[in-house]
Design a protein around this motif. Sequence first.
Motif, PDB file in Angstrom:
ATOM      1  N   GLY A 816       3.764 -20.103  10.882  1.00 41.22           N
ATOM      2  CA  GLY A 816       4.708 -18.697  10.838  1.00 41.22           C
ATOM      3  C   GLY A 816       4.919 -17.968  12.369  1.00 41.22           C
ATOM      4  O   GLY A 816       3.796 -18.018  13.043  1.00 41.22           O
ATOM      5  N   VAL A 817       6.127 -17.938  12.824  1.00 38.04           N
ATOM      6  CA  VAL A 817       6.262 -16.983  14.009  1.00 38.04           C
ATOM      7  C   VAL A 817       7.122 -15.789  13.651  1.00 38.04           C
ATOM      8  O   VAL A 817       8.280 -15.918  13.192  1.00 38.04           O
ATOM      9  CB  VAL A 817       6.844 -17.545  15.084  1.00 38.04           C
ATOM     10  N   THR A 818       6.540 -14.519  13.652  1.00 44.31           N
ATOM     11  CA  THR A 818       7.159 -13.208  13.126  1.00 44.31           C
ATOM     12  C   THR A 818       7.199 -12.398  14.205  1.00 44.31           C
ATOM     13  O   THR A 818       6.110 -12.241  14.927  1.00 44.31           O
ATOM     14  CB  THR A 818       6.518 -12.696  11.841  1.00 44.31           C
ATOM     15  N   VAL A 819       8.074 -11.503  14.518  1.00 42.13           N
ATOM     16  CA  VAL A 819       8.277 -10.588  15.323  1.00 42.13           C
ATOM     17  C   VAL A 819       8.449  -9.218  14.918  1.00 42.13           C
ATOM     18  O   VAL A 819       9.400  -8.930  14.131  1.00 42.13           O
ATOM     19  CB  VAL A 819       9.495 -10.595  16.365  1.00 42.13           C
ATOM     20  N   PHE A 820       7.693  -8.162  15.461  1.00 40.20           N
ATOM     21  CA  PHE A 820       7.523  -6.997  14.877  1.00 40.20           C
ATOM     22  C   PHE A 820       7.670  -5.929  16.125  1.00 40.20           C
ATOM     23  O   PHE A 820       7.277  -6.235  17.246  1.00 40.20           O
ATOM     24  CB  PHE A 820       6.199  -6.579  14.187  1.00 40.20           C
ATOM     25  N   ASP A 821       8.168  -4.808  15.918  1.00 43.38           N
ATOM     26  CA  ASP A 821       8.030  -3.621  16.890  1.00 43.38           C
ATOM     27  C   ASP A 821       6.695  -2.854  16.691  1.00 43.38           C
ATOM     28  O   ASP A 821       6.119  -3.272  15.690  1.00 43.38           O
ATOM     29  CB  ASP A 821       9.183  -2.820  17.047  1.00 43.38           C
ATOM     30  N   VAL A 822       6.544  -2.052  17.625  1.00 40.66           N
ATOM     31  CA  VAL A 822       5.364  -1.234  17.437  1.00 40.66           C
ATOM     32  C   VAL A 822       5.098  -0.446  16.168  1.00 40.66           C
ATOM     33  O   VAL A 822       3.997   0.065  15.696  1.00 40.66           O
ATOM     34  CB  VAL A 822       4.896  -0.268  18.514  1.00 40.66           C
ATOM     35  N   THR A 823       6.401  -0.191  15.528  1.00 34.37           N
ATOM     36  CA  THR A 823       6.200   0.793  14.104  1.00 34.37           C
ATOM     37  C   THR A 823       5.968  -0.193  13.066  1.00 34.37           C
ATOM     38  O   THR A 823       6.050   0.412  11.780  1.00 34.37           O
ATOM     39  CB  THR A 823       7.779   1.477  14.023  1.00 34.37           C
ATOM     40  N   GLY A 824       5.991  -1.569  13.108  1.00 37.21           N
ATOM     41  CA  GLY A 824       5.708  -2.430  12.056  1.00 37.21           C
ATOM     42  C   GLY A 824       6.860  -2.889  11.396  1.00 37.21           C
ATOM     43  O   GLY A 824       6.858  -3.871  10.379  1.00 37.21           O
ATOM     44  N   ARG A 825       8.201  -2.625  12.218  1.00 37.09           N
ATOM     45  CA  ARG A 825       9.069  -3.157  11.620  1.00 37.09           C
ATOM     46  C   ARG A 825       9.748  -4.898  12.071  1.00 37.09           C
ATOM     47  O   ARG A 825       9.406  -5.095  13.119  1.00 37.09           O
ATOM     48  CB  ARG A 825      10.525  -2.293  12.273  1.00 37.09           C
ATOM     49  N   LYS A 826       9.943  -5.386  10.936  1.00 35.28           N
ATOM     50  CA  LYS A 826       9.926  -6.893  11.197  1.00 35.28           C
ATOM     51  C   LYS A 826      11.442  -7.154  11.764  1.00 35.28           C
ATOM     52  O   LYS A 826      12.462  -6.705  11.214  1.00 35.28           O
ATOM     53  CB  LYS A 826       9.917  -7.593   9.963  1.00 35.28           C
ATOM     54  N   LEU A 827      11.411  -7.838  12.943  1.00 35.78           N
ATOM     55  CA  LEU A 827      12.795  -8.088  13.735  1.00 35.78           C
ATOM     56  C   LEU A 827      13.128  -9.470  13.286  1.00 35.78           C
ATOM     57  O   LEU A 827      14.543  -9.782  13.322  1.00 35.78           O
ATOM     58  CB  LEU A 827      12.588  -7.857  15.169  1.00 35.78           C
ATOM     59  N   SER A 828      12.219 -10.566  13.051  1.00 32.38           N
ATOM     60  CA  SER A 828      12.788 -11.804  12.823  1.00 32.38           C
ATOM     61  C   SER A 828      11.561 -12.534  12.313  1.00 32.38           C
ATOM     62  O   SER A 828      10.408 -12.093  12.622  1.00 32.38           O
ATOM     63  CB  SER A 828      12.997 -12.354  14.311  1.00 32.38           C
ATOM     64  N   LEU A 852       6.659  -5.161  21.874  1.00 34.82           N
ATOM     65  CA  LEU A 852       7.140  -6.082  20.894  1.00 34.82           C
ATOM     66  C   LEU A 852       5.799  -7.074  20.325  1.00 34.82           C
ATOM     67  O   LEU A 852       5.108  -7.367  21.408  1.00 34.82           O
ATOM     68  CB  LEU A 852       8.001  -7.082  20.940  1.00 34.82           C
ATOM     69  N   ARG A 853       5.615  -7.165  19.163  1.00 31.71           N
ATOM     70  CA  ARG A 853       4.247  -8.069  18.743  1.00 31.71           C
ATOM     71  C   ARG A 853       4.625  -9.352  18.103  1.00 31.71           C
ATOM     72  O   ARG A 853       5.726  -9.454  17.157  1.00 31.71           O
ATOM     73  CB  ARG A 853       3.443  -7.218  17.779  1.00 31.71           C
ATOM     74  N   ILE A 854       4.367 -10.464  18.775  1.00 34.83           N
ATOM     75  CA  ILE A 854       4.844 -11.757  18.337  1.00 34.83           C
ATOM     76  C   ILE A 854       3.468 -12.369  17.309  1.00 34.83           C
ATOM     77  O   ILE A 854       2.388 -12.467  18.036  1.00 34.83           O
ATOM     78  CB  ILE A 854       5.088 -12.712  19.300  1.00 34.83           C
TER      79      ILE A 854
END
Length: 942
Positions: A816-828, A852-854
């Motif tokens: 799995g490769v998931t991208v979040f911002d610092v608020t925890g919102r999933k971008l992709s 951004l957190r990958i």
Amino acid sequence: MRGVSCAVVVAAVLQGAACARPTSITPSPDAAIAVPIEDGTARADYTSVRSTQPAVPPQLAMLAGLLPLRSTGADLFRVTHQTYDGRGVLIAILDSGIDPTLPGMQRTTTGARKLVDLRDFSDEGLVQLEVVKPRDGTVVIGGRELSGFGRVRALSTGPFYGGMFREITLGSAPAGDLNGDGTLDGAFAVVVARASDGWVAVIDRDGDGSLLGERPIRDYGVAQESFTFSANGDGPMGVAVNLMDEDGVPSIRLVMDNSSHGSHVAGIAAGHDLFGVEGFDGVAPGAQVLGLKIADNTRGGISVTGSMMAAMNYAAEYAAARSAPLVINLSYGIGNAVEGTAVIDSLVNAFALEHPEVLVVISAGNDGPGLSTIGLPGSAAQALTVCALFPGVFADPPQAGQPPRDDVLGWWSARGGEVAKPDVCAPGVAYSNVPRWRTGEEVSGGTSMAAPQIAGAAALLLSGLLDRGIDARAVDLRRAMVTTARPLAGTTVLDGGTGVAHVPSAFEWLQAAHQTGIYDIRAVVMGGNHSGGSAAVRRRGLASAGDTIQVFEVQSIGGQPAARLTLGADVPWISGPATIEPGGGPVTVQLTYDAAAFREPGMYVGTVWARPATDQLGGASFGLTNTVIVPYALDRPARWSGMLTPGAVARYFVDVPADADGLTVVLTLTDSTRDATLYLFEPDGAPHRGGSSAHTSGRGRAALHVALDDLKPGVYEAVIVAPPAMSVAYRLRAAVPALRATVNGTPPVLSVRSSADTGIAGQAVAQVVGTRHETHVRASTPGAQVVEVVVPKDAATLVLQVALAPELWRRLTDFGVTVFDVTGRKLSDGPLHYPVGRQSVAVETYRPGDLLRIELQPAFADGAGEHRWDAMVRADFLSTEPVSLGSTGADFELAPGAVSDISFAWPPDSIWQPGPLGDLVEFRVELDDGSVVATRAITGQE
């Protein structure tokens, strides 16, 4: 889903790759209903507005046959044998979950409960519990005070455990919107306590802050209870709970289908009175169903470490405890790095041998139509692997008094290569169950939809055998369907196996008690040719005299004595021994190819079939499949033309030299009323990572380019596919650029060298497109690892590439490769489908400096095995407006062998702020013949 009537032409063109996950499609010009081609588990990132009306009224869908049973003869079998409808048989659906509130999942034809158990092996719905202490009728959970705790005290004296389940953890709407209020801010308190009859959960289902009026929920396997998150019980998704005792402390998992994939698959296999319409049934409406969730839909529908095998073992133990025949359906998978070598394949094979009474049915994958695209674990030798048909009912409007158009092999359906797969085909598009939040998308397609057709067919056969007192092992069922399948015209065994399964014929075969053994087949690697699986492949023809010899090792396993077998080839260019004599150990079979047969470029496929000498009417016990590819050498551009019948494919193999700087393939049509699709596959069979398909209509053209950075020397495969209801005349051109390009220094200098026999001309451009970050991640556990990147100024898109070693890939069932911002919102969420994968993420709404957190999450096949892993992560932030670099000598003409150096202005006149590695510059050379050389380089600023 577009369109409201089934009385229209339904056609679709698959874009990209997916076995395991949904793939967006572009409908052809005459399509009014787009069929989403899916495989594996569906992603929980749908952002469409929730529909209130089905795509087609269920009654009309039933009458029109949009859940096709005719192709496999399942409808005829059930009419002839009305009680052989799967009753007494258990089907385990290993998938994304099943919605327990759906009408078609309530009862079997005999009135028994349809869903006997729902289990979560993904931990997606795990609620973290801690001891809570109520006070004055209230309790605080997750910082929120709840009233009405007397409801819980009436059930238990404690201790009490509490936790909070939040919608935001499920990702995007509408799948994550549990209560259907249009937001993802819902938070639902959960209290667990031990009652007199075991653990129970009391949940604030309406989120009103009170437990008054909330009914206790027990483990689904105990009480078959379910609920929805709503005040009136009409929420968009049904939910069950798993309550387990772990050393006197409870754990709770909420089990839901926030994907819709599992519910759709279950309806095809065994639904009864779907949508509440009497008589609208799946293949085996009398069967009972185990819903075993192996996928974390919040991370793109990925399996998790050990989830596949844990679910399979649970299903086998559940069935054995009840003495029930079991069929396992696994509509799931990812791409193979090398077919036939995956760890999960060996685990599935071992399971099949340990549980010879359990048939494992697996989807082939959706990466077709290229060779060597069978997904794992569909490449497991002892599984029954299913390819997909595009049903004729979806290709043409039904006409009164006329039979529907013939089915064609699904263009997306994966093909074999190093493994002799798929085994059989079944309809791969169907109208079926979906949770209420997915209303309007009842039609879906892929090999995921074909596998439950065969799982249901196996249940029909088993119910008939049960009634007649006939025992049958999984290998008997498998061979019955493979042997009696009806061939698909114009296909090889690598495309469609032995053809379309036919239930009535398979039942007759089983009653005849034919000889059946279990065999393990291995193609020995010869020279530099590919193998490792059950079939032999030569991708560059016969390079030497030694290439005319191919050796197979045949082992009789599973306690079955090896019978005397007669051998016969289905093509004249293979010769070998006439028999295999009985013996206790592996038998070596040496085949010889006639080199004279391979004078013309193309694909040559032949199989040597082994049949029991004393039971020739029973068909082949196994086949030794051989493929020889004679590619076109691209020392000069290649051109072809041809005509395709509806649904047919044309394959062209081109050998790309090691010193080439790219590859261009162009498809053009000769008729303005036609359309077709071009696909391109890399030398290992993977769809081209830079874009694997292009569609064209009329007299337009479809072009696919392989950039220098993505080029893999070897034999590429270009495939043209005609629509399922239309013939096509076409022209195809393939070429490598007639120059070499290199970039050196800062300021950058682009050197182009002609490799043409005549003069060539072209134009070179360069532009700063963004900046690049690269990180090498190393880990020693299967847990998630996080890479953090900072958004630079003027960034519009993050293009993320993750690369794994093939040796690591073969140990996984997902990554799995998931991208979040610092608020925890999933971008992709973009799980890898092959060892190298890319995804694009829109970031224009973020400010410079935002983090951004990958998240990287491997899923190992073996939960107890070695879990060290590493990955290369490349993050390219692309600018909103690339900055062109001025140049000297951008337009050039080169004599054969000549070199031209092109200088560019530096530093760029840009407000771009480079990342740690500097500016990302794209260099592009376009030749007058239409070929392209494109590469990107990092250039530091001075």
